[in-house]
Motif scaffolding. Sequence first.
Motif, PDB file in Angstrom:
ATOM      1  N   GLY A  23       1.300 111.442  35.738  1.00  0.00           N
ATOM      2  CA  GLY A  23      -0.032 112.268  36.023  1.00  0.00           C
ATOM      3  C   GLY A  23      -0.695 111.992  34.560  1.00  0.00           C
ATOM      4  N   ARG A  25      -2.871 114.550  33.371  1.00  0.00           N
ATOM      5  CA  ARG A  25      -3.212 115.440  33.029  1.00  0.00           C
ATOM      6  C   ARG A  25      -1.741 116.171  32.577  1.00  0.00           C
ATOM      7  NH1 ARG A  25      -8.349 117.602  35.696  1.00  0.00           N
ATOM      8  NH2 ARG A  25      -9.405 117.509  33.478  1.00  0.00           N
ATOM      9  N   THR A 105      -5.421 105.544  43.813  1.00  0.00           N
ATOM     10  CA  THR A 105      -5.915 107.092  44.436  1.00  0.00           C
ATOM     11  C   THR A 105      -5.406 108.603  43.509  1.00  0.00           C
ATOM     12  OG1 THR A 105      -4.617 106.227  46.768  1.00  0.00           O
ATOM     13  CG2 THR A 105      -4.860 108.265  46.983  1.00  0.00           C
ATOM     14  N   ARG A 106      -4.034 108.745  42.699  1.00  0.00           N
ATOM     15  CA  ARG A 106      -3.429 109.505  41.573  1.00  0.00           C
ATOM     16  C   ARG A 106      -4.865 110.021  41.255  1.00  0.00           C
ATOM     17  NH1 ARG A 106       1.696 110.265  40.189  1.00  0.00           N
ATOM     18  NH2 ARG A 106       1.252 111.885  39.348  1.00  0.00           N
ATOM     19  N   LEU A 108      -7.641 108.398  41.003  1.00  0.00           N
ATOM     20  CA  LEU A 108      -9.352 109.410  41.834  1.00  0.00           C
ATOM     21  C   LEU A 108      -8.912 110.703  42.126  1.00  0.00           C
ATOM     22  CD1 LEU A 108     -11.813 107.619  42.214  1.00  0.00           C
ATOM     23  CD2 LEU A 108     -10.567 106.921  44.450  1.00  0.00           C
ATOM     24  N   MET A 109      -7.690 111.009  42.529  1.00  0.00           N
ATOM     25  CA  MET A 109      -7.974 112.786  42.727  1.00  0.00           C
ATOM     26  C   MET A 109      -7.814 113.689  41.730  1.00  0.00           C
ATOM     27  SD  MET A 109      -8.365 112.821  46.448  1.00  0.00           S
ATOM     28  CE  MET A 109      -9.541 110.963  46.742  1.00  0.00           C
ATOM     29  N   GLU A 110      -7.470 112.771  41.108  1.00  0.00           N
ATOM     30  CA  GLU A 110      -6.819 114.017  39.725  1.00  0.00           C
ATOM     31  C   GLU A 110      -8.281 114.059  38.907  1.00  0.00           C
ATOM     32  OE1 GLU A 110      -3.463 114.312  36.587  1.00  0.00           O
ATOM     33  OE2 GLU A 110      -3.285 112.409  37.518  1.00  0.00           O
ATOM     34  N   ALA A 112     -11.082 113.432  39.880  1.00  0.00           N
ATOM     35  CA  ALA A 112     -12.960 113.531  40.958  1.00  0.00           C
ATOM     36  C   ALA A 112     -13.570 115.444  40.219  1.00  0.00           C
ATOM     37  CB  ALA A 112     -11.994 113.358  42.697  1.00  0.00           C
ATOM     38  N   SER A 113     -12.436 115.392  38.741  1.00  0.00           N
ATOM     39  CA  SER A 113     -13.915 116.581  38.855  1.00  0.00           C
ATOM     40  C   SER A 113     -15.086 116.198  38.051  1.00  0.00           C
ATOM     41  CB  SER A 113     -12.882 117.438  37.403  1.00  0.00           C
ATOM     42  OG  SER A 113     -11.418 117.646  38.068  1.00  0.00           O
ATOM     43  N   ASP A 120     -13.825 106.820  38.772  1.00  0.00           N
ATOM     44  CA  ASP A 120     -14.642 106.759  39.381  1.00  0.00           C
ATOM     45  C   ASP A 120     -15.118 104.818  39.730  1.00  0.00           C
ATOM     46  OD1 ASP A 120     -14.228 108.861  40.127  1.00  0.00           O
ATOM     47  OD2 ASP A 120     -16.841 109.647  39.953  1.00  0.00           O
ATOM     48  N   ALA A 123     -12.237 102.704  39.835  1.00  0.00           N
ATOM     49  CA  ALA A 123     -11.673 102.840  42.073  1.00  0.00           C
ATOM     50  C   ALA A 123     -12.218 102.070  42.374  1.00  0.00           C
ATOM     51  CB  ALA A 123     -11.047 104.535  41.318  1.00  0.00           C
ATOM     52  N   ARG A 167      -5.260 103.245  52.267  1.00  0.00           N
ATOM     53  CA  ARG A 167      -4.963 104.798  51.194  1.00  0.00           C
ATOM     54  C   ARG A 167      -3.921 106.385  51.850  1.00  0.00           C
ATOM     55  NH1 ARG A 167      -4.392 100.654  48.411  1.00  0.00           N
ATOM     56  NH2 ARG A 167      -3.823 101.406  46.590  1.00  0.00           N
ATOM     57  N   ALA A 170      -0.915 105.307  51.440  1.00  0.00           N
ATOM     58  CA  ALA A 170      -0.827 106.469  49.591  1.00  0.00           C
ATOM     59  C   ALA A 170      -0.462 107.759  49.606  1.00  0.00           C
ATOM     60  CB  ALA A 170      -1.738 106.045  49.125  1.00  0.00           C
ATOM     61  N   VAL A 171      -1.289 108.596  50.692  1.00  0.00           N
ATOM     62  CA  VAL A 171      -1.631 110.847  50.810  1.00  0.00           C
ATOM     63  C   VAL A 171      -0.174 110.562  51.570  1.00  0.00           C
ATOM     64  CG1 VAL A 171      -2.598 112.341  51.124  1.00  0.00           C
ATOM     65  CG2 VAL A 171      -3.700 110.834  50.590  1.00  0.00           C
TER      66      VAL A 171
END
Lengths: 199, 199
Positions: A23, A25, A105-106, A108-110, A112-113, A120, A123, A167, A170-171
């Motif tokens: 990841g 972070r 996906t990972r 983007l979600m990570e 997406a703050s 963004d 992706a 996608r 992927a989740v």
Amino acid sequence: MRPREFDHDDVLRIAFDQFWRKGVRGTSLSDIARDAGVQRGSLYNAFGSKEALFLCAYERYASEYLGSVQKALGSGTLRKRLTAFFDLTIKNFRSGSPPRGCPTTRGLMELASVEGEGLDESARKTFADLVARITDLVQEALSGGVKRGEFNGDPGTAALHIVTVTRGLAVLERAFGDEAQLRKIARHTIDLVLGGAGR
Amino acid sequence: MRPREFDHDDVLRIAFDQFWRKGVRGTSLSDIARDAGVQRGSLYNAFGSKEALFLCAYERYASEYLGSVQKALGSGTLRKRLTAFFDLTIKNFRSGSPPRGCPTTRGLMELASVEGEGLDESARKTFADLVARITDLVQEALSGGVKRGEFNGDPGTAALHIVTVTRGLAVLERAFGDEAQLRKIARHTIDLVLGGAGR
DNA sequence: AAAAATATTTGACATGGCGTCAATAATTGA
DNA sequence: TCAATTATTGACGCCATGTCAAATATTTTT
């Protein structure tokens, strides 16, 4: 001027591998620097920030990934091509052990703050590109032998639906980790998309 | 023994709100402590670690969320109930401004590193619960008026597909941010699932 | 060939987050 | 009243990000 002592592309590959495994972070620039045999400061000098480095690494990956999709979609019946697309997708985010999931996906979600605007954009492009390719595929099939009426709505919507499912896979892959189940969902999706053809 | 000076549930709600807005890694325990009017050390005493706190906060949310899904699926035709499910889902992760996305999906992707095993379990339960509810829904409809043959495969697979799509929507939402498009995909999915009924 | 210009490398530093620990405080029960 | 137990508090260690100035290695200019 002084020449740089490391290869940008090498570092991007090494960095992406770590980002993908742990990841964004969860990966420190020290980790990457050690792995790449580069001083941490050099990374800051070359890329500016961790997020910028990730972005570069991601874009390098994305173009490679889209290329491989392009190749996989090559030829054959629509069913065959869609199957190949799902296969490639599942295989891609099941690679490594433990499986590393879908990078887009990972990431983007990570990120997406509040701040994560850079990815963004990137992706979005990746997904848009996928949708466009699948749309073309469907349209091509429609103008070929495949009967109209086997699709609900326009080819664009069908493509959007397919990319959405990949996608979602992927989740679910992260939650269930069962490849057979993913393949079952993929097959089911194709059956739905191809209307009565597969029933 | 000394009584605690704050309400666990209050803290969990406040914490979850921050985690949802800024991500797990993007939220510091100092932030939460300040917002909740609690010392950081007290959070460690009460929950053990940041990840454990997130887990508690998530589980509190998840049961609430599953309850609201239960309610939304109440009654009506299968199409109506599925529509309600998609509506609730989209509305849920479009809440706030900017939209905050799907907490389960975001958390799962963010913590899907080497260590994040706690949430895996919890997210798996959430998804499994959703799949079970949708499966029941479809089975109920099948044993009611809805004709067999409008579904491909068993109800369980159909439910899995639907949940997969909702999670895919959670991802695309982050990339495209266009609610109308999400609704279009949802409608399309329902049309596909309901076979010829909606065409 | 020497010096100036320029970009890279390097190590020290500031800041802030997570998590631990020992000391302190506030209850309950004997 | 006092012991036992649990919560709070503040200081500490460690590690991460990001900045900066000094040192270094080239290319270009003179």
